[in-house]
Design an enzyme around this catalytic site. Structure first.
Site, PDB file in Angstrom:
ATOM      1  N   ASP A 319      -5.445 102.673  -1.916  1.00  0.00           N
ATOM      2  CA  ASP A 319      -4.093 102.510  -1.398  1.00  0.00           C
ATOM      3  C   ASP A 319      -3.957 101.240  -0.562  1.00  0.00           C
ATOM      4  O   ASP A 319      -4.810 100.934   0.278  1.00  0.00           O
ATOM      5  CB  ASP A 319      -3.730 103.724  -0.538  1.00  0.00           C
ATOM      6  CG  ASP A 319      -2.336 103.623   0.038  1.00  0.00           C
ATOM      7  OD1 ASP A 319      -1.379 103.684  -0.731  1.00  0.00           O
ATOM      8  OD2 ASP A 319      -2.224 103.462   1.279  1.00  0.00           O
ATOM      9  N   GLU A 359      -4.033  98.967  -5.252  1.00  0.00           N
ATOM     10  CA  GLU A 359      -2.593  98.789  -5.046  1.00  0.00           C
ATOM     11  C   GLU A 359      -2.476  97.668  -4.014  1.00  0.00           C
ATOM     12  O   GLU A 359      -2.684  97.885  -2.829  1.00  0.00           O
ATOM     13  CB  GLU A 359      -1.934 100.067  -4.522  1.00  0.00           C
ATOM     14  CG  GLU A 359      -0.434  99.907  -4.351  1.00  0.00           C
ATOM     15  CD  GLU A 359       0.144 100.701  -3.189  1.00  0.00           C
ATOM     16  OE1 GLU A 359       1.332 101.019  -3.219  1.00  0.00           O
ATOM     17  OE2 GLU A 359      -0.607 100.982  -2.232  1.00  0.00           O
TER      18      GLU A 359
END
Length: 632
Positions: A319, A359
């Site tokens: 993330d 990401e």
């Protein structure tokens, strides 16, 4: 990134301080009084956290600023057992009679003599985010799906799901691993071969997106026992589905953190686990890990390998890596690159078939370029989420006026790639971020309040068609295939009643996925890395592209996408070869929805005659907001 916003106020997440330790005989209850019931030498056994051995458990914890560390639990009637100092920042000891299932906590004594109760930062199993740690033996689960092989990157079709809302009913607690397992047959039949699970490691509360991870080694207690998480992976593998797990190391918490001020010295912020200078600050609190400390890098690395090894995950999705390598989009945090490079190189060296996805949204090729060493090269990720794809595609189908749709932007979205590799990007039209935080599900964005309308169905499935026929690793978000409306929230489960209402839309997605995966051995090119967007009609809002791997019959695929509300009874484009081209898919078929136009698109024959830079051409009918797939 994300997500429901958490308070930036930092909470220590501990139960307070105990009294100074006093030596007492073994067996005396010492939770309230701080009584020491045993003193141990440091352990020669390997491992961090609580590691079960025959007849006991080895406890080892990193507490470099503590003067003494104790462990207390069910095994000692909560009397304090002093651990031996290894004089390298670690304290350890072998506790005979400590067995799996027993609760425990550490007590750290700082240099000023103050004591604090702490859960284990490496806890493998938690009562809850503020409760005791529980001894867990990773060897106790018996794996069944022994023959599973992770799909190759170019064959992956990912389905993103949130355990708490994927298969649940409103009210009471969130969904869990067992309720998610009940839907795995459905996912197998849909055709996906990878699931990407949003963060499912112990976080504050029971309802969350999961990005407020407090215990990176312990599965979320509201979702079930650690064995339930393993069984989810096992059952997925049994059905031919791999599992990617979302991990969060750009920040932790910010609340209920066992590692916060762990040694009893906060160093002006959160102690040894966290940056204490300006690098501490993230959009979610001052809890960025201190990547400059080798022990913190090892902590992060071990949590990753725990997933890949002990839980047999097939990949990781990291993330918001941008907020690991920068403070707030700017200002380089150099040690974060050591984390990326060292872990990705280790994965590639020892388990290269498992995928590591970033990401990042901003790092470009540097994220997916090879990592040559801890201090050189790119970050070494196999793939990264592509904002360069999702935003132009969503913009093109959300726009209400056909004249404003930009086919050149769609073309560039289809052809974009990272590091020169077609499958170094994950592409999608919906994800947890794209359908929340002020944004809605794509059908809802197209026509607010009318997600089941003709326009919303046509244009959202057109976006899905482009996603599943473009180079990259395609991904769906839970419920997308049944036209889920509104926006994603951690207390709002997927409405599976829509599977009956929009069963045809589900079948459209299923058919697209099967073509993508070459189920009938006549669309191999959709798994390949080559693309040529050879026809761009920005006036008529139609584009066509050629996909192939090696080329030839059964490999070459021609896709035509009509981004306008115009019906074209005959439309001519270039084709790579002469002969019959078979229509494999028509999104306007009224079997997908009774209000679709059922345009009489059909097989077509390509004849010699240059068009669109190709030597041959063919004509066909195409309906409004429709996608056609041809192959030989």
């Amino acid at each position: 990134m994300r997500r429901n916003m958490w308070s930036a106020l930092l909470l220590a997440g501990v139960l307070g301080c105990a009294e100074s330790a006093l030596e007492n005989p073994l067996g005396t209850k010492g939770e309230e009084t701080g009584q020491v019931v045993q003193r141990l030498s440091s352990s020669n056994r390997p491992g961090m956290g609580a590691v079960v051995y025959g007849g006991g458990t080895t406890f080892r914890v990193w507490a470099p600023l503590a003067s003494q560390v104790f462990v207390a639990g069910d095994f000692s009637s909560w009397g304090w057992v002093e651990l031996g100092n290894e004089f390298n920042g670690n304290f350890s000891g072998d506790v005979a009679g400590a067995v799996k299932g027993q609760k425990y906590k550490f007590v750290t004594r700082n240099q000023w003599g103050s004591d604090s109760w702490r859960a284990d930062p490496r806890s493998a199993w938690q009562e809850n985010s503020t409760g005791a740690s529980i001894i867990y033996d990773h060897g106790e689960y018996w794996w069944n799906a022994q023959q599973f092989s992770t799909p190759a990157f170019h064959e992956m079709v990912i389905y993103e799901l949130h355990v708490g809302t994927f298969n649940d009913s409103p009210g009471w607690g969130p969904g869990n691993w067992n309720s998610a397992i009940a839907k795995l047959d459905y996912l197998r039949d849909l055709g996906v071969n990878m699931v990407k699970v949003m963060p499912a490691y112990e976080f504050a509360g029971d309802f969350s997106w999961g990005y407020n991870v407090a215990f990176p080694f312990a599965p979320e207690s509201a979702y079930g026992h650690p064995n339930d998480m393993k069984r989810f992976v096992d059952e997925a593998h049994y059905r031919g589905i791999g599992v990617i797990v979302d991990v969060v190391h750009n920040h932790w918490g910010p609340s209920d953190l066992p590692m916060w001020c762990f040694s009893g010295n906060c160093l002006g912020n959160g102690g040894e686990y966290f940056f204490t200078d300006n690098r501490k600050s993230t959009p979610w609190g001052d809890t960025r890990p201190d990547y400059g400390r080798p022990e913190v890098r090892a902590y992060i690395r071990d949590s990753m390998m725990n997933l890949l090894d002990n839980f047999r995950a097939d990949g990781l999705r990291w993330d918001a890596t941008k907020y690991m390598r920068t403070i707030d989009g700017a200002g380089d945090i150099a040690p974060a690159w050591q984390v990326f490079r060292s872990i990705n190189r280790e994965i590639n060296a020892n388990k290269g078939w498992k995928i590591s996805i970033a990401e990042d949204f901003g790092g470009g090729d540097s994220i997916t370029n090879d990592a040559t060493s801890d201090f050189a090269g790119g970050a070494g990720f196999d793939a990264q989420w592509s904002a360069e794809f999702v935003h132009p595609i969503r913009t093109a189908v959300i726009e209400q006026n056909d004249a404003n749709r930009n086919m050149f932007a769609v073309r560039d979205a289809i052809t974009q790639r990272f590091s020169g590799r077609a499958h170094a990007r994950v592409i999608y039209s919906e994800s947890h971020d794209e359908v929340a935080n002020g944004k809605q599900r794509l059908p809802e964005e197209i026509w607010p309040g009318q997600a089941g309308s003709w326009a919303a169905k046509k244009r959202s499935t057109l976006a899905a068609g482009v996603t599943l026929t473009s180079p990259g690793i395609p991904m769906l978000f839970q419920g997308q295939e049944i036209l889920e409306d509104g926006f994603f929230a951690d207390g709002d489960p997927v409405d599976w009643g829509k599977l009956s209402t929009y069963g045809g839309i589900h079948d459209l997605y299923r058919d697209l996925i099967r073509l993508r995966r070459n189920w009938s051995n006549n669309t191999r090119g959709l798994r390949g890395g080559n693309v040529n967007v050879h026809h761009v009609n920005n006036t008529g809002k139609v584009l066509a592209y050629h996909r192939w791997d090696s080329g030839g019959p059964g490999d070459d695929v021609l896709i035509v996408a009509n981004f306008s509300g115009t019906y074209f009874p005959t439309y001519n484009i270039g084709f790579p070869r002469t002969g019959t081209w078979y229509l494999r898919f028509n999104s306007d078929w009224n079997g997908y929805s009774s209000d679709f136009g059922n345009t009489a698109s059909a097989n077509t024959v390509a004849y010699g005659g240059a068009k669109d830079g190709m030597a041959n051409n063919a004509s066909f009918a195409i309906g409004p907001y429709s996608l056609l797939i041809f192959s030989q």
